[in-house]
Design an enzyme around this catalytic site. Structure first.
Site, PDB file in Angstrom:
ATOM      1  N   HIS A 209     -31.476  -9.695  17.280  1.00  0.00           N
ATOM      2  CA  HIS A 209     -32.326  -9.471  16.371  1.00  0.00           C
ATOM      3  C   HIS A 209     -31.623  -8.318  15.209  1.00  0.00           C
ATOM      4  O   HIS A 209     -31.133  -7.557  15.785  1.00  0.00           O
ATOM      5  CB  HIS A 209     -33.775  -8.845  16.812  1.00  0.00           C
TER       6      HIS A 209
ATOM      7  N   ARG B   4     -33.981 -13.035  12.617  1.00  0.00           N
ATOM      8  CA  ARG B   4     -33.436 -13.904  13.893  1.00  0.00           C
ATOM      9  C   ARG B   4     -33.536 -15.403  13.494  1.00  0.00           C
ATOM     10  O   ARG B   4     -34.192 -15.564  12.676  1.00  0.00           O
ATOM     11  CB  ARG B   4     -34.203 -13.548  15.055  1.00  0.00           C
TER      12      ARG B   4
ATOM     13  N   LYS C 293     -36.241 -17.800  11.798  1.00  0.00           N
ATOM     14  CA  LYS C 293     -37.368 -16.900  11.379  1.00  0.00           C
ATOM     15  C   LYS C 293     -37.381 -17.094   9.793  1.00  0.00           C
ATOM     16  O   LYS C 293     -36.416 -17.192   9.362  1.00  0.00           O
ATOM     17  CB  LYS C 293     -37.331 -15.915  12.247  1.00  0.00           C
TER      18      LYS C 293
ATOM     19  N   ASP D 134     -37.293 -11.884   4.936  1.00  0.00           N
ATOM     20  CA  ASP D 134     -38.249 -10.840   4.764  1.00  0.00           C
ATOM     21  C   ASP D 134     -37.240  -9.481   4.292  1.00  0.00           C
ATOM     22  O   ASP D 134     -36.163  -9.243   4.579  1.00  0.00           O
ATOM     23  CB  ASP D 134     -38.521 -10.240   6.289  1.00  0.00           C
TER      24      ASP D 134
ATOM     25  N   CYS E 277     -37.203  -6.496   4.322  1.00  0.00           N
ATOM     26  CA  CYS E 277     -36.674  -5.357   5.121  1.00  0.00           C
ATOM     27  C   CYS E 277     -35.399  -5.544   5.736  1.00  0.00           C
ATOM     28  O   CYS E 277     -34.453  -4.494   5.755  1.00  0.00           O
ATOM     29  CB  CYS E 277     -37.722  -4.665   6.100  1.00  0.00           C
ATOM     30  N   TYR E 278     -35.017  -6.756   5.845  1.00  0.00           N
ATOM     31  CA  TYR E 278     -33.696  -7.281   6.627  1.00  0.00           C
ATOM     32  C   TYR E 278     -32.645  -7.155   5.429  1.00  0.00           C
ATOM     33  O   TYR E 278     -31.521  -7.333   5.501  1.00  0.00           O
ATOM     34  CB  TYR E 278     -33.925  -8.618   7.212  1.00  0.00           C
TER      35      TYR E 278
ATOM     36  N   ASP F  39     -42.234  -7.465   1.530  1.00  0.00           N
ATOM     37  CA  ASP F  39     -41.441  -8.356   2.473  1.00  0.00           C
ATOM     38  C   ASP F  39     -41.058  -9.472   1.797  1.00  0.00           C
ATOM     39  O   ASP F  39     -40.088 -10.042   1.816  1.00  0.00           O
ATOM     40  CB  ASP F  39     -42.474  -8.631   3.651  1.00  0.00           C
TER      41      ASP F  39
ATOM     42  N   ASP G   1     -45.384  -1.420   0.752  1.00  0.00           N
ATOM     43  CA  ASP G   1     -45.603  -0.589   1.822  1.00  0.00           C
ATOM     44  C   ASP G   1     -44.255   0.423   1.678  1.00  0.00           C
ATOM     45  O   ASP G   1     -43.306   0.053   1.049  1.00  0.00           O
ATOM     46  CB  ASP G   1     -45.842  -0.673   3.228  1.00  0.00           C
TER      47      ASP G   1
ATOM     48  N   HIS H 142     -41.095  -1.248   3.496  1.00  0.00           N
ATOM     49  CA  HIS H 142     -40.294  -2.284   2.800  1.00  0.00           C
ATOM     50  C   HIS H 142     -39.794  -1.844   1.476  1.00  0.00           C
ATOM     51  O   HIS H 142     -38.665  -2.068   1.040  1.00  0.00           O
ATOM     52  CB  HIS H 142     -41.318  -3.344   2.398  1.00  0.00           C
TER      53      HIS H 142
HETATM   54  C1  FPP Z   1     -39.594  -8.579  15.161  1.00  0.00           C
HETATM   55  O1  FPP Z   1     -40.738  -8.547  14.456  1.00  0.00           O
HETATM   56  C2  FPP Z   1     -39.018  -7.105  14.848  1.00  0.00           C
HETATM   57  C3  FPP Z   1     -39.071  -6.281  15.894  1.00  0.00           C
HETATM   58  C4  FPP Z   1     -39.373  -6.347  17.216  1.00  0.00           C
HETATM   59  C5  FPP Z   1     -38.350  -4.892  15.743  1.00  0.00           C
HETATM   60  C6  FPP Z   1     -37.001  -4.790  14.829  1.00  0.00           C
HETATM   61  C7  FPP Z   1     -36.460  -3.699  14.607  1.00  0.00           C
HETATM   62  C8  FPP Z   1     -35.948  -2.873  13.778  1.00  0.00           C
HETATM   63  C9  FPP Z   1     -36.785  -3.208  12.268  1.00  0.00           C
HETATM   64  C10 FPP Z   1     -35.177  -1.708  13.824  1.00  0.00           C
HETATM   65  C11 FPP Z   1     -35.976  -0.579  13.824  1.00  0.00           C
HETATM   66  C12 FPP Z   1     -34.879   0.590  13.603  1.00  0.00           C
HETATM   67  C13 FPP Z   1     -35.048   1.842  13.890  1.00  0.00           C
HETATM   68  C14 FPP Z   1     -34.056   3.069  13.535  1.00  0.00           C
HETATM   69  C15 FPP Z   1     -36.286   2.405  14.923  1.00  0.00           C
HETATM   70  P1  FPP Z   1     -41.452  -9.946  14.187  1.00  0.00           P
HETATM   71  O2  FPP Z   1     -41.474 -10.769  15.132  1.00  0.00           O
HETATM   72  O3  FPP Z   1     -42.745  -9.738  13.443  1.00  0.00           O
HETATM   73  O4  FPP Z   1     -40.330 -10.396  12.825  1.00  0.00           O
HETATM   74  P2  FPP Z   1     -39.481 -11.593  12.850  1.00  0.00           P
HETATM   75  O5  FPP Z   1     -40.130 -12.602  12.610  1.00  0.00           O
HETATM   76  O6  FPP Z   1     -38.724 -11.070  11.431  1.00  0.00           O
HETATM   77  O7  FPP Z   1     -38.455 -11.450  13.808  1.00  0.00           O
HETATM   78 ZN    ZN Z   2     -40.409  -6.599   6.996  1.00  0.00          ZN
END
Ligand code: FPP
Ligand code: ZN
Length: 444
Positions: A232, A275, A278, A281, A283-284, A333, A340, A343
């Site tokens: 991820h 990942r 998916k 977004d 934030c990525y 996002d 927020d 983001h």
């Molecule tokens: C999946 O969410 C996302 C996570 C489980 C956590 C991701 C980790 C970070 C953003 C890093 C955090 C960093 C620090 C420094 C604490 P989802 O399934 O809602 O999202 P997705 O569909 O985009 O994978």
């Molecule tokens: Zn996000």
């Protein structure tokens, strides 16, 4: 290159699936439709196309959204009661990227607020009555660095912070996020980043860290939260940045990792997914694009020079600027979502990453026999070239962010100068000296 600068009909860039609809593929199509709606006015084949030069980062709106938050947030904030240092960091870093000048009054208020979250047994909790946590400790140390005054630095109790970091450390090189908490790679990054900035990296703290992260790289090439779990981008950034701090990136399969990171940038949207399979977004934009300066530094060290970061810088800027700006200020996002602070921070951090060329100077720093002190100083070796790629108005340019700590380069240099005063004196001659890499001395 960019999506909107190219010659291809936008619809040809849609994800090609197997025509067997699933919940995920339906969501993907819906997201593409929403993105296309934002892109069409600028599309290459649109006869009344707007010029890309007119694309604006709505700086004033974002500043006003962020500044309002400094005066206090509504009762909805209760949901983030365990993330107060995070909010301070997200807001302050966003403001810093937008070149906002923090007033002495504001800095003092922020210091008094942060003080309440530091625990006598070390580290920072999510709020005054909460356990110390590695993530909120990372956020608090970064917030201190952004505030950037001697009073702010003096707030950190280094002795107890070090004890806290050691208590979180596990024999296999991983870290537990808090006493009795979960173990994952966020812990490695948060602990090592805070330790690097405050001159607390020691062999005891870093022992086996490389091995734990190395074991978390998956068959896909990206890094997962811990060994055996799905790759991820959130954890990949944490693993890669933590490796960079301890000089271990070369122990990863860099080839596979690079391929995986490149594959996370979406063809049509231009933004990043977290990942495989998916959705994009905002934030990525940081967790994904943030991998590339570190990867480039490693490819350069291995003499596999790539001319630039191996991503499409313009395409990501197009996604952030056209799809992630909320009308009311703040960033989001994807189209249809509300703003927020999280983001806002990571969309702006990603935008900064792809506007600047931040490069690592491969200088061998020997500070007596202390490899770990030299590792801490590696963060000083990142500097910004005077070369930018800016989609839209030139005023869209943000301050440069540090690829490892995600605070501005200026904030990182100042805090390192403060905590490594003596060592810096002894290695001053080894540090890069070009004009654009001036080392900003912390104010006395
Ligand atoms: C999946 O969410 C996302 C996570 C489980 C956590 C991701 C980790 C970070 C953003 C890093 C955090 C960093 C620090 C420094 C604490 P989802 O399934 O809602 O999202 P997705 O569909 O985009 O994978
Ligand atoms: Zn996000």
């Amino acid at each position: 290159m960019g999506i909107l600068n190219g010659n291809l009909p936008l619809a040809s860039l849609r994800l090609k699936d197997d025509d067997l609809p699933t919940e995920t593929s339906i969501e993907q199509k819906r997201t593409e439709d929403a993105v296309l709606e934002k892109f069409v006015p600028y599309a290459p084949h649109n006869p009344s196309k707007h010029s890309l030069d007119t694309i604006q980062l709505e700086r004033k709106k974002h500043l006003s959204y962020l500044k309002k938050a400094l005066k206090g947030i509504g009762s909805w904030g209760a949901a983030l009661d365990a993330s107060k240092p995070w909010m301070l960091y997200w807001i302050c870093h966003s403001l810093d990227l937008l070149e906002f000048q923090f007033t002495p009054d504001l800095i003092d208020k922020a210091i008094q607020t942060l003080k309440q979250w530091q625990l006598p047994s070390g580290g920072f909790g999510g709020g005054g009555d909460q356990l110390a946590h590695l993530a909120t400790t990372y956020a608090a140390v970064n917030a201190v660095a952004i505030l950037g005054t001697p009073e702010a630095y003096a707030l950190i109790d280094r002795r107890s912070l070090y004890q806290f970091l050691l208590r979180m450390k596990q024999p296999d090189g991983s870290f537990t996020m808090h006493e009795g908490g979960e173990i994952d790679i966020r812990g490695s990054y948060c602990a090592l980043s805070a330790a690097a900035l405050t001159h607390l990296l020691t062999p005891e703290l870093t022992e086996n860290c490389i091995e734990f992260i190395q074991r978390s790289q998956t068959y896909e090439g990206g890094i997962g939260p811990y060994p055996g779990k799905e790759a991820h981008n959130g954890y990949t950034f944490c693993g890669l940045a933590a490796m960079e701090i301890v000089g271990g990136v070369h122990t990863l399969d860099v080839d596979q990792l690079t391929t995986w990171c490149c594959g996370r940038q979406m063809q049509l949207e231009g933004g990043f997914q977290g990942r495989t399979n998916k959705l994009v977004d905002g934030c990525y934009s940081f967790w994904g694009a943030g991998d590339f300066p570190i990867l480039k530094a490693e490819l350069d060290r291995q003499q596999l020079q790539s001319e630039d970061y191996l991503l499409d810088r313009e395409a990501l800027q197009e996604y952030i600027l056209l799809c992630c700006q909320s009308e009311s200020g703040g960033l989001i996002d994807k189209p249809g979502k509300g703003p927020d602070f999280y983001h806002t921070c990571y969309c702006l951090s990603g935008l900064s990453t792809v506007q600047h060329h931040v490069q690592y100077h491969d200088v061998q720093l020997a500070v007596g026999d202390a490899k770990s002190t030299a590792d801490g100083l590696r963060s000083l070796l990142w500097t910004s070239k005077n070369e930018y790629i800016i989609v839209g108005d030139v005023d869209n340019l943000l301050a440069a962010t540090h690829p490892v700590h995600n605070i501005t380069l200026r904030a990182a240099r100042n805090i390192i100068h403060h905590f490594y005063k003596e060592e810096i004196k002894s290695i001053q001659d080894l540090l890069p000296k070009d004009e654009e890499i001036t080392l900003y001395a912390a104010e006395e």
